[in-house]
Design a protein around this motif. Sequence first.
Motif, mmCIF file in Angstrom:
data_model
loop_
_atom_site.group_PDB
_atom_site.id
_atom_site.type_symbol
_atom_site.label_atom_id
_atom_site.label_comp_id
_atom_site.label_asym_id
_atom_site.label_seq_id
_atom_site.Cartn_x
_atom_site.Cartn_y
_atom_site.Cartn_z
ATOM 1 N N ARG A 57 2.131 -3.801 -2.324
ATOM 2 C CA ARG A 57 2.004 -5.183 -2.814
ATOM 3 C C ARG A 57 2.749 -5.340 -4.126
ATOM 4 N NH1 ARG A 57 -3.720 -7.553 -2.497
ATOM 5 N NH2 ARG A 57 -2.491 -9.454 -2.460
ATOM 6 N N ASN A 58 3.947 -4.830 -4.117
ATOM 7 C CA ASN A 58 4.727 -4.780 -5.336
ATOM 8 C C ASN A 58 6.141 -5.251 -5.030
ATOM 9 O OD1 ASN A 58 6.458 -3.866 -7.394
ATOM 10 N ND2 ASN A 58 5.013 -2.263 -7.928
ATOM 11 N N PRO A 59 6.556 -6.373 -5.643
ATOM 12 C CA PRO A 59 7.851 -6.952 -5.278
ATOM 13 C C PRO A 59 9.046 -6.106 -5.708
ATOM 14 C CG PRO A 59 6.920 -8.102 -7.145
ATOM 15 C CD PRO A 59 5.860 -7.149 -6.666
ATOM 16 N N LEU A 60 8.824 -5.095 -6.530
ATOM 17 C CA LEU A 60 9.958 -4.290 -6.951
ATOM 18 C C LEU A 60 9.990 -2.919 -6.286
ATOM 19 C CD1 LEU A 60 10.328 -5.084 -10.737
ATOM 20 C CD2 LEU A 60 11.526 -6.042 -8.803
ATOM 21 N N ALA A 61 9.169 -2.719 -5.271
ATOM 22 C CA ALA A 61 9.197 -1.446 -4.574
ATOM 23 C C ALA A 61 10.480 -1.354 -3.756
ATOM 24 C CB ALA A 61 7.985 -1.317 -3.670
ATOM 25 N N ASP A 62 11.151 -0.240 -3.864
ATOM 26 C CA ASP A 62 12.428 -0.058 -3.180
ATOM 27 C C ASP A 62 12.676 1.442 -3.071
ATOM 28 O OD1 ASP A 62 15.380 -0.530 -2.526
ATOM 29 O OD2 ASP A 62 15.535 0.501 -4.442
ATOM 30 N N PRO A 63 13.199 1.889 -1.931
ATOM 31 C CA PRO A 63 13.428 3.324 -1.773
ATOM 32 C C PRO A 63 14.319 3.902 -2.875
ATOM 33 C CG PRO A 63 13.852 2.173 0.284
ATOM 34 C CD PRO A 63 13.557 1.131 -0.734
ATOM 35 N N GLY A 64 15.245 3.103 -3.389
ATOM 36 C CA GLY A 64 16.124 3.591 -4.446
ATOM 37 C C GLY A 64 15.432 3.620 -5.787
ATOM 38 N N ILE A 65 14.813 2.491 -6.153
ATOM 39 C CA ILE A 65 14.135 2.400 -7.442
ATOM 40 C C ILE A 65 12.989 3.420 -7.512
ATOM 41 C CG2 ILE A 65 12.831 0.869 -8.974
ATOM 42 C CD1 ILE A 65 15.561 -0.174 -8.701
ATOM 43 N N MET A 66 12.292 3.630 -6.392
ATOM 44 C CA MET A 66 11.145 4.529 -6.403
ATOM 45 C C MET A 66 11.546 6.001 -6.327
ATOM 46 S SD MET A 66 8.244 2.616 -4.147
ATOM 47 C CE MET A 66 7.167 4.048 -4.098
ATOM 48 N N GLY A 67 12.844 6.273 -6.282
ATOM 49 C CA GLY A 67 13.256 7.672 -6.316
ATOM 50 C C GLY A 67 13.153 8.383 -4.975
ATOM 51 N N ALA A 93 8.293 1.476 -11.178
ATOM 52 C CA ALA A 93 9.708 1.672 -11.514
ATOM 53 C C ALA A 93 9.878 2.837 -12.480
ATOM 54 C CB ALA A 93 10.282 0.389 -12.112
ATOM 55 N N LEU A 94 8.980 2.933 -13.456
ATOM 56 C CA LEU A 94 9.094 4.025 -14.428
ATOM 57 C C LEU A 94 8.835 5.374 -13.774
ATOM 58 C CD1 LEU A 94 7.486 2.715 -17.715
ATOM 59 C CD2 LEU A 94 9.778 3.620 -17.423
ATOM 60 N N ALA A 95 7.797 5.429 -12.944
ATOM 61 C CA ALA A 95 7.507 6.686 -12.260
ATOM 62 C C ALA A 95 8.695 7.077 -11.384
ATOM 63 C CB ALA A 95 6.241 6.555 -11.425
ATOM 64 N N GLY A 96 9.297 6.086 -10.713
ATOM 65 C CA GLY A 96 10.463 6.358 -9.875
ATOM 66 C C GLY A 96 11.624 6.870 -10.700
ATOM 67 N N ALA A 97 11.872 6.208 -11.827
ATOM 68 C CA ALA A 97 12.986 6.630 -12.679
ATOM 69 C C ALA A 97 12.740 8.033 -13.207
ATOM 70 C CB ALA A 97 13.161 5.650 -13.836
ATOM 71 N N VAL A 153 10.814 10.457 -11.871
ATOM 72 C CA VAL A 153 10.927 11.460 -10.803
ATOM 73 C C VAL A 153 12.397 11.662 -10.424
ATOM 74 C CG1 VAL A 153 10.388 11.910 -8.386
ATOM 75 C CG2 VAL A 153 8.598 11.199 -9.945
ATOM 76 N N THR A 154 13.162 10.562 -10.398
ATOM 77 C CA THR A 154 14.593 10.679 -10.135
ATOM 78 C C THR A 154 15.253 11.577 -11.173
ATOM 79 O OG1 THR A 154 14.582 8.441 -9.282
ATOM 80 C CG2 THR A 154 16.724 9.379 -9.786
ATOM 81 N N ALA A 155 14.861 11.382 -12.437
ATOM 82 C CA ALA A 155 15.458 12.186 -13.506
ATOM 83 C C ALA A 155 15.121 13.665 -13.332
ATOM 84 C CB ALA A 155 14.984 11.684 -14.866
ATOM 85 N N ILE A 156 13.860 13.950 -12.994
ATOM 86 C CA ILE A 156 13.466 15.342 -12.763
ATOM 87 C C ILE A 156 14.315 15.935 -11.653
ATOM 88 C CG2 ILE A 156 11.649 16.857 -11.893
ATOM 89 C CD1 ILE A 156 9.638 14.833 -12.997
#
Lengths: 348, 346
Positions: free
Chosen positions: A99-109, A165-169, A171-174
């Motif tokens: 239920r989050n309009p910014l959920a995205d496979p890319g953004i979420m890592g 978005a932050l958690a995705g960013a 995790v992507t960084a890790i």
Amino acid sequence: MTQTSAAAVEAAPRHRSRAALASGLVLLAVVLAVVCFFSITLGSRGVGIPTIWKAFTDYDPSAASQTVIREMRVPRTLIGLFAGAALGLSGVILQGVTRNPLADPGIMGINAGAAAFIVFGIMVLGAQDVSTYVWFAFAGAGVATVTVYAIASLGREGATPVKLALAGAAVTAILSSVTSAIVMTNVEALNELRFWQVGSLAGRYFPVFWQTVPFLVVGLIVALGTGRALNGLALGEDLAVALGQRVKLTRVVMFVTVAVLCGAATAACGPIVFIGLIVPHAARLLCGPDYRWMLAYTLLLTPTVLLLADILGRVAVAPGELQVGVVLGVLGAPAFILLVRYRNLAEL
Amino acid sequence: MTALLEPRTTVRSGRRARRRRSVVVTAVLAVIAFALFVLTMMVGSYVVSPVDVIASAFMLKDDPAVDFVVRDLRLPTASAALAVGLALGVSGYVFQKLLGNPLASPDFVGVSSGASLFAVSSIVLFNASSLVVSGSALAGALLASLVIYLLAWRDGISGYRFILIGIGVSQLLLSLVGYIITRADLYEAREAMTWLVGTIGQAGAGELRTLLVALAILVPVALVLERPLRALELGDDTARGLGSRVEINRLVLLALSIVLIGFSTAVAGPIMFVALIAAPIAQRLTGPAGGVLAAGLVGAVIVLAADLVSEQVLPTALPTGVVTGLVGAPYLIWLLATVNREGRGG
């Protein structure tokens, strides 16, 4: 707060008649067919319809233009079709289930998770072809999905857009630092990775297609069936339970589907961001809030956008090529920013 | 009478105890950072005693052999690690307080990506010298931040809009970075990738001096602005009520944080996670009274330790950024989990 919810009501798409929605779908299918046609004909080597016809009816392997069609353009287009559909439907499901309009496979890592695991599989465990490393992609996508969502949904307010978005960013960084650690020690690996990392449909031939397509087909069929459940979740968890939905099970099924779709798409064409975010929003604008229609619209709309971006990348800097991941990065970001600035984020 | 006075004295003594704890912890951190700084200059293929290191580095004694190893070979790397760590810690602290989100970090919201894009372009497209690479990294960080600031501006800056737009811009910049790396020949691509991961001790003396000057000016400014920063933390309205000029203060603090991260990125590339985790670690150690200085010192300790690990412990020397990334990862997940449980994650 009252102001924003009033704005939300105003901005909410009107319900459209079944006939209008169905004809919209037909129109989108026609557009997609046309785009597919251009995807096969346009490129650094322009090809006419007779050549295409010949390539399939009366194949002459010594004719270069026929080989380009059969071995490059057609598989490329097919992979674009399936991978696009997979990323789009993942976006719809993620946005619905979180239920989050910014959920995205890319953004979420999630794509980055699949990518990191593939690199790990190839470099460390010696995986050779797509059929082996597609499993790493699933594992990576799954781990990233679960990690990011679990991290973001801890706490009182649940998975807010910012936390997700932050958690995705993060995790992507890790994951990218793990990937770099592996790749830094090996020049050849680095050479492979730098092309794969940008996300591209180029150089994807039939073997890649045949190896990922079973997963994509199964994933897409399951994904298309989630419409009712997503509609239920949109009413809120309590109401969904009251309506007799098994919410926990549904969630698990949906996350597994997303992991399979994103993993297979990433295995086929590398990490691609923004498309799974933007297209579902466009679909919602076109067809309204019913998830069943939204899934169908997204199914047709995302491959159209992906193939258009791919064609654009081929034509824009011909005879060179701008990878589709780059094109979508550049075009997707403004759309994302508009979304953040002008849409009420509490809307889903 | 005594009954009336008592609560006040407990409040005051409590405050004093908190302040004492923060001063003690900050002092201990300073000692640890200094010890690591010295240790970095001691170890290597030629081991120098701590006394000799200190004597040589601070010009107390002249001994040509030791001076060559310490001053010429090891001092630049050690001071780069110290300075970069300090800058990242302070920058991250200010950034997080300002955006009201303990998870926000210049790494994720486009500042470092801007620096990366400019630096990688200068390496690949213009074959630039290291000074130019550093300069363009700084320019990229500033430009990206300016763009994000303008895009996020809508009757003021809200933390969540800044973070989300920053992440969007970052994705755009990173896809361009990927594209430029595909355009490079393999040697340049390798150089660019090394830069992208972040390495201490590759920068020239000029960049390092710039960073040290920047620190000498900006850290005192950050200490002076700590009060307005704390006022901003209470929310714009309260801050205004306390007589704080909200937008100006926010802009100055944001600029300070971005300039610091820009200079440190110019010296060492984007060293991951330090800006993110230094402030929460410092906060945990010092308690609520801790501040800018403690965060900076924690940053310095992390970078110095990571540099030691990457140079001395690992079988093949990996870039420092890989070590901070790998060490930072589990900590980060734990941090995300705990701050979120307290509902402060945004």
